[in-house]
Design a protein around this motif. Structure first.
Motif, PDB file in Angstrom:
ATOM      1  N   GLU A  42       0.812  -1.220   0.000  1.00  0.00           N
ATOM      2  CA  GLU A  42       0.000   0.000   0.000  1.00  0.00           C
ATOM      3  C   GLU A  42       0.847   1.273   0.000  1.00  0.00           C
ATOM      4  O   GLU A  42       0.340   2.362  -0.283  1.00  0.00           O
TER       5      GLU A  42
ATOM      6  N   GLU B  86       0.094   5.828  -6.313  1.00  0.00           N
ATOM      7  CA  GLU B  86      -1.284   5.507  -6.705  1.00  0.00           C
ATOM      8  C   GLU B  86      -1.350   4.771  -8.027  1.00  0.00           C
ATOM      9  O   GLU B  86      -2.138   3.832  -8.180  1.00  0.00           O
ATOM     10  N   THR B  87      -0.532   5.156  -9.008  1.00  0.00           N
ATOM     11  CA  THR B  87      -0.552   4.460 -10.298  1.00  0.00           C
ATOM     12  C   THR B  87      -0.054   3.036 -10.153  1.00  0.00           C
ATOM     13  O   THR B  87      -0.596   2.103 -10.774  1.00  0.00           O
TER      14      THR B  87
ATOM     15  N   ARG C 298      -0.326   1.209  -7.456  1.00  0.00           N
ATOM     16  CA  ARG C 298      -1.402   0.459  -6.784  1.00  0.00           C
ATOM     17  C   ARG C 298      -2.489   0.076  -7.781  1.00  0.00           C
ATOM     18  O   ARG C 298      -3.040  -1.028  -7.721  1.00  0.00           O
ATOM     19  N   TRP C 299      -2.791   0.985  -8.709  1.00  0.00           N
ATOM     20  CA  TRP C 299      -3.763   0.668  -9.766  1.00  0.00           C
ATOM     21  C   TRP C 299      -3.273  -0.512 -10.593  1.00  0.00           C
ATOM     22  O   TRP C 299      -4.033  -1.433 -10.880  1.00  0.00           O
TER      23      TRP C 299
END
Length: 332
Positions: free
Chosen positions: A37, A41-42, A44-45
């Motif tokens: 985590e 963000e990308t 994690r996507w």
């Protein structure tokens, strides 16, 4: 699907299970996503896509776990045995116990047994991870580079087969091109200015630069926007042998940057790539090319670009900075 592989004895003496989760696997997805985590963000996507969906690539998450709770991870994302290696992470409280070293051994053995052919990664040159990877057979793609490669056969033999001359098709970008394109862009082929839109200069992995482009492509398909990328795939091997892309210029208004890069065997097909690339409306289109790099200059000229200005010593030829190349701006 989860497959147990081995029981590992850590430096502390504790025994834990090593296994591999092959995506998609909704049962393990949440646990691995929680472990990773901290990623951007990308990233994690991307992990969610390969752990929960079926995007057309092989995704293998190698883990050490206690009773189903993972504490160390590394993964490969592959297209027909050619892939990117990353997401190497051990929880802080479990570091310095040889977790990464033992898991690397498990991963390499499993990759070879599955018929894997080539892996590529990026790390800090001469860092602690760099030396762990080197101890397991990875080598730098060039002196002082943190980009590394691993082959289960001789490199020359792999590249001769993978990039063999043969039928190739220009197509829309999809997930299988994410790992496959790294063999092209880290390769020791002519051309330093490879994709200005992704800031790829010289021998560099597409692992980081191409993932947000893949996400953008997914959004454009849903919303009906103009797609930004076309790839040239060798039909038999599915190697990415060329890539063309447009990007809105971050400096000049009403300007669009057009990139094209190919393997030496496939520059003659560059006109197919550029012809298949639908461009947005703009007042001017710009392209960047190493001065004197004939194959790319010919491709740009055929597409209607003309040279305008040349910048001297604009970009280093290699990571060691042994030489610099002049870069010409082409316009139409």
């Amino acid at each position: 699907m989860y497959e147990p592989i081995d029981t590992i004895r850590l430096k502390s003496g504790e025994r834990v299970e090593a296994g591999v989760v092959k995506g998609p696997d909704p049962d393990w997805a949440e646990r691995i996503e929680a472990l990773l985590e901290h990623k951007g963000e990308t990233w994690r996507w991307g992990n969610t896509m390969v752990l929960r969906e079926r995007p057309g690539v092989g995704a293998y998450f190698y883990i050490l776990h206690r009773g189903g709770t993972p504490f160390a991870n590394m993964c490969t994302v592959e297209t027909r045995g050619v892939g990117i290696f990353g997401h190497v992470f051990t929880r802080p409280e479990d570091r310095r116990k040889r977790a990464a070293t033992e898991l690397m051994r498990v991963m390499i053995d499993h990759f070879r047994r599955r018929g894997g052919r080539a892996l590529y990664l990026g790390t800090g040159y001469d860092s602690h991870p760099y030396h762990i990877y080197r101890a397991h057979g990875f080598t730098g793609v060039e002196p002082r580079s943190g980009y590394m490669e691993y082959y289960t056969t001789a490199k020359d033999a792999f590249e001769a087969t993978y990039f063999a001359r043969g039928p190739a098709e220009a197509a829309a970008l999809d997930w299988r091109d994410w790992p496959a394109s790294t063999a092209l862009f880290t390769g020791g082929f002519p051309g330093v200015t490879r994709c200005a839109g992704m800031r790829i200069f010289g021998r560099q992995s597409t692992e980081g630069p191409l993932l947000p482009v893949l996400r953008d492509a997914s959004t454009r398909r849903v919303e009906g926007g103009i797609e930004r990328v076309r790839v040239l795939r060798q039909v038999e091997t599915t190697a990415v042998t060329g890539l063309a892309m447009w990007s809105l210029d971050g400096l000049w208004p009403e300007s669009c940057v057009v990139d094209v890069y190919c393997h030496p065997h496939f520059w003659e097909r560059s006109h197919d790539l550029l012809g298949a690339l639908a461009l947005p409306e703009a007042e001017r289109y710009l392209a960047y090319c190493d001065a004197g790099f004939g194959p790319k200059e010919a491709a740009l000229s055929q597409a209607g670009f003309r040279p305008s200005v040349t910048y001297a010593r604009r970009v280093a030829r290699d990571r060691a900075g042994t030489a610099y190349v002049d870069v010409t701006v082409w316009e139409k």
